[in-house]
Write an enzyme that holds these catalytic residues in place. Structure first.
Site, short mmCIF file in Angstrom:
data_model
loop_
_atom_site.label_atom_id
_atom_site.label_comp_id
_atom_site.label_asym_id
_atom_site.label_seq_id
_atom_site.Cartn_x
_atom_site.Cartn_y
_atom_site.Cartn_z
N ASP A 4 45.81 38.70 64.21
CA ASP A 4 46.01 37.37 64.82
C ASP A 4 46.61 37.38 66.23
OD1 ASP A 4 45.19 36.72 62.27
OD2 ASP A 4 46.92 35.50 61.74
N LYS A 41 40.13 34.16 58.60
CA LYS A 41 40.85 33.82 57.36
C LYS A 41 41.53 32.47 57.52
CE LYS A 41 44.86 36.32 58.97
NZ LYS A 41 45.70 35.12 59.19
N CYS A 84 51.65 36.95 58.73
CA CYS A 84 50.34 37.58 58.53
C CYS A 84 50.41 39.11 58.52
CB CYS A 84 49.35 37.04 59.54
SG CYS A 84 49.01 35.28 59.20
C1 VGL Z 1 50.52 32.98 60.96
C2 VGL Z 1 51.79 31.17 60.41
C3 VGL Z 1 50.66 30.41 60.21
C4 VGL Z 1 50.49 34.41 61.38
C5 VGL Z 1 49.39 32.25 60.76
O1 VGL Z 1 49.50 34.83 62.01
O2 VGL Z 1 51.48 35.13 61.09
N1 VGL Z 1 51.73 32.44 60.77
N2 VGL Z 1 49.46 30.97 60.38
#
Ligand code: VGL
Ligand code: ZN
Length: 238
Positions: A42, A140, A185
């Site tokens: 991410d 995802k 994540c």
């Molecule tokens: C994430 C919070 C919400 C992450 C993704 O990538 O850690 N954290 N969505």
């Protein structure tokens, strides 16, 4: 490159001890090898400075990830990829604010500012990532009613993203996890990698955390208990 004798001559014993402690010598550096994959989690605009869910110092992971990626023949990236009114957004629940926690059918859910909406600039991977050999991007969190921190299994604990089967089919038995955010994540991905029987490393300085309500300390404790190995980027052989 310098050989060992030149390094000894140049730095003396103190320099040698420091360098060896960081894994600079082949003897204790970790060589990823052909059955390893780097999972880049991410690294998207929403989690970087100016983004809607910016992770403090998140941009600092980018050059570190670019550097370690050179040691990997297999690199998989992930992209948080939500519907516009996703269940994980505070804006989808009347009267709720970001970082509050609610109960959903599958368990507790932290509510977030709107982020990583499918097809938006915020959901795009950082343009500063430079990993041309990356072979797969796993998206995802695209089911409207289920979040997915993990790159392996959605937050319902049963819906697979397909990543585990992919890695198995490719003969990969160890993964190195880096990216954003350490306590969500990255941690959930590392924990699921252990559940999948993979040798799992988290590259500490190639990650940054959100840290809400003690989440960062808990994530490291959970990862340690699950046998995740905590390393630094310098521990990986270049
Ligand atoms: C994430 C919070 C919400 C992450 C993704 O990538 O850690 N954290 N969505
Ligand atoms: Zn998300």
């Amino acid at each position: 490159m310098w050989d060992r004798r030149q390094i000894l001559a140049g730095f003396g014993a103190a320099g040698l001890a420091t360098a060896a402690g960081r894994g600079a010598f082949a003897a204790d550096a970790i060589k990823p090898g052909e059955t390893a994959a780097l999972l880049v989690i991410d690294v998207q605009n929403c989690f970087l400075p100016g983004g809607s869910l910016a992770v403090k110092d998140g941009e600092q992971v980018v050059p570190i990830i670019n550097k370690i990626a050179k040691a990997f023949g297999n690199v998989v990236m992930t992209q948080d990829w939500h519907t516009p009114a996703h269940v994980s957004f505070a804006s989808s629940h009347s009267g709720k604010k970001p970082f509050e926690v609610i109960d959903l059918a599958y368990g507790k859910q932290v509510l977030w500012p709107d982020h990583c909406v499918q097809g938006t600039e915020g959901a795009a991977l950082s343009k500063d990532l430079s990993i041309p050999q990356a072979e797969l991007i796993i998206r995802k969190g695209f089911h409207n009613d289920v979040d997915s921190y993990s790159a392996f299994t959605e937050a319902d604990g049963k819906t697979s993203t397909g990543l585990g089967a992919y890695l198995k089919a490719r003969g990969i038995d160890r993964v190195f996890v880096a990216g954003l955010a350490t306590d969500f994540c990255v941690a959930w991905t590392a924990l699921d990698a252990r559940k999948a029987g993979l040798e799992t490393y988290v590259v500490e300085d190639a990650c940054r955390g959100i840290d809400t309500q003690g989440s960062l300390a808990k994530a490291w404790a959970d990862m340690a208990a699950a046998g995740v190995k905590r390393i630094k980027s310098d521990d990986i052989a270049a």
